[in-house]
Enzyme design. Structure first.
Site, mmCIF file in Angstrom:
data_model
loop_
_atom_site.group_PDB
_atom_site.id
_atom_site.type_symbol
_atom_site.label_atom_id
_atom_site.label_comp_id
_atom_site.label_asym_id
_atom_site.label_seq_id
_atom_site.Cartn_x
_atom_site.Cartn_y
_atom_site.Cartn_z
ATOM 1 N N GLY A 56 0.801 -1.221 0.000
ATOM 2 C CA GLY A 56 0.000 0.000 0.000
ATOM 3 C C GLY A 56 0.825 1.258 0.000
ATOM 4 N N GLY A 78 -0.534 6.135 0.951
ATOM 5 C CA GLY A 78 0.677 5.668 0.296
ATOM 6 C C GLY A 78 1.952 6.306 0.809
ATOM 7 N N ASP A 130 0.862 -11.075 6.958
ATOM 8 C CA ASP A 130 1.402 -10.267 5.860
ATOM 9 C C ASP A 130 2.695 -9.571 6.251
ATOM 10 O OD1 ASP A 130 -0.805 -8.848 7.396
ATOM 11 O OD2 ASP A 130 0.183 -7.138 6.467
#
Length: 478
Positions: free
Chosen positions: A81, A114, A240
């Site tokens: 991301g 981001g 993750d």
């Protein structure tokens, strides 16, 4: 520069360029990380590349897709991301991927912007290099660069970009992504890529995918044993954030244990304590089960999958046993295994409230013959009779192997660091950097790159934390 990950099919990533930041400035670089990839220590001429305003020749920037379990709950599709992989370079230690973190929006940013902020970027930069110096498997950090562009978190903060490095940023969640989408062909493609690039010896195994699970499980167990031995808490052990190479990855709300509390939670967001210090070993095992579930279609049967997972507990136990023996300056002697484990357990039972790093560093001063070296340690305890009783057992154990005080002191001081990245030290460096004074980041980095050395000129960095440090909180936005 190459980009082996870009050789995978397009479904694995999205190609995109970083989003430039205005008026960039260089905060710090790591000379050892630069040397590893063949760069000079002074990277000031490469500022535009380091912040993502320019792209290196032959780079192929991309953001990878993956999924994962977050705090034990399936979160579905995630992905890079705020990270953009721009390539890999050959080194003496094998290929090393380079990634901008904070370089702008990607298709996987979800509700995010981001970007990374200067505060969290300095923390990741410093801890990546500190963990490497401690000898713990980790991703590395080449640089951190900033910009005055505002980024909204709890307040408006300034933007920053870290260039981080690792042989691979493939995660457990990279495999979960294809498993939960029931796309076995893509799952196999990824597993074959990882095996062929990083574990080629596993091709000779009867079942290479079971062998992959076993090796990753082993590496994960060893990594977490290292964390426990040095008092490191990751804070967000989501699948993750777990490396397929057994590397410490994604430094967010981490912490190093100060006043010992086995149930300490370093992540203010983790209100249930899932990722407490005491829970890290079992969560590592849980995450390996999640990976095993994802690999099951390739392994084919439950029995070899379970057999691969079964290495976790004995591998963790053996590694932490080895590390604790080294921390206490004891030889691994079979006839003392049971009593040694009791000695370790009883130590942690009386360690409550005692500074973890200071205690183990001062432990090398204990003398085998008598209590003449006990006073600096004894002063750390409120219950001093409890320490006295334990110290007498410890001395008896030292005498049982005819331990030489001088030799043991040297060995223990190469095992128990004097300097770790305490939150208050990072905070002091961050506050100066937010006012464009980067001297403390540079000074702290230099200290942390030699964690086992005495460094008398930097004695203040090994001191007990001040009272105000107990109020510092880090969270998933950190």
């Amino acid at each position: 520069m190459d980009n082996s990950f870009a050789s995978l099919p397009p479904a694995f990533y999205t190609r995109l360029m970083p989003t430039p930041l205005p008026s960039p400035y260089l905060v710090a670089t790591s000379a050892p990380a630069a040397e590893l990839i063949g760069l000079p220590p002074d990277l000031s001429d490469s500022l535009d590349i380091l912040i993502g305003n320019a792209v290196p020749e032959r780079a192929q920037p991309l953001a990878a897709v993956y999924s994962g379990h977050q705090f034990g709950v399936w979160a579905g599709q995630l992905g890079d991301g705020r990270a953009i992989l721009f390539g890999d370079v050959a080194t003496a230690e094998g290929p090393m991927e380079l990634q901008w973190k904070g370089a702008g929006l990607t298709p996987y940013s979800r509700m995010g912007d981001g970007r990374a902020v200067l505060r969290s970027s300095i923390r990741e930069f410093l801890c990546s290099e500190a963990m490497h110096a401690l000898g713990i498997p980790t991703s590395r950090a080449l640089s951190v660069a900033g910009s005055d562009q505002g980024v909204v978190r709890e307040t408006i903060e300034s933007a920053a970009v870290v260039v981080r490095m690792a042989p691979s940023f493939v995660r457990f969640g990279s495999f979960e992504h294809w498993y939960y989408r029931k796309q076995t062909d893509q799952l196999k493609t990824l597993a074959d890529y990882v095996i062929d690039r990083f574990y080629p010896a596993l091709r000779a195994a009867e079942n290479p995918y079971a062998a992959l699970l076993e090796e990753v499980t082993r590496r994960t167990a060893h990594m977490i044993a290292h964390w426990q031995a040095v008092g490191f808490m990751h804070g967000v052990m989501n699948t993750d954030n777990m490396s397929i190479l057994g590397l410490t990855l994604d430094y967010g709300p981490y912490g190093f244990m100060e006043a010992f509390d086995a149930n300490h939670i370093c992540n203010h967001t983790d209100q249930q304590g899932r990722y407490s210090y005491a829970n890290q070993p079992q969560i590592g095992h849980w995450n390996c089960y999640a990976l095993a579930q994802a690999l099951l279609p390739l392994i084919g049967e439950v029995e070899p999958t379970q057999a691969a997972l079964d290495v976790y507990q004995p591998e963790f136990a053996a590694k932490i046993d080895q590390l604790l023996h080294a921390k206490l300056g004891l030889s691994l002697l079979e006839e003392h295994f049971d009593t040694d484990r009791a000695l370790f357990d009883d130590l942690f039972a009386i360690l409550s409230g005692v500074d973890f790093t200071v205690f183990f560093r001062k432990l090398s001063g204990v003398r085998a013959a008598d209590a003449s070296g006990d006073e600096p340690l004894r002063d750390l305890f409120i219950d001093r009779p409890a320490f006295d009783a334990w110290a007498e057992r410890y001395r008896a154990r030292l005498r049982a192997e005819n331990s030489d005080d001088a030799t043991r002191t040297v060995a223990m001081n190469q095992t128990n660091p004097k300097y770790v990245l305490r939150n208050y030290l990072a905070q002091a460096a961050i506050e100066k950097a937010q006012n464009k004074d980067f001297s403390e980041v540079e000074r702290l980095l230099a200290v942390l790159q030699r964690p086992y050395d005495e460094q008398p000129e930097h004695e203040q960095y090994a001191a007990l934390p001040p009272d105000w440090a107990s109020h510092l909180e880090v969270s998933c936005s950190s």
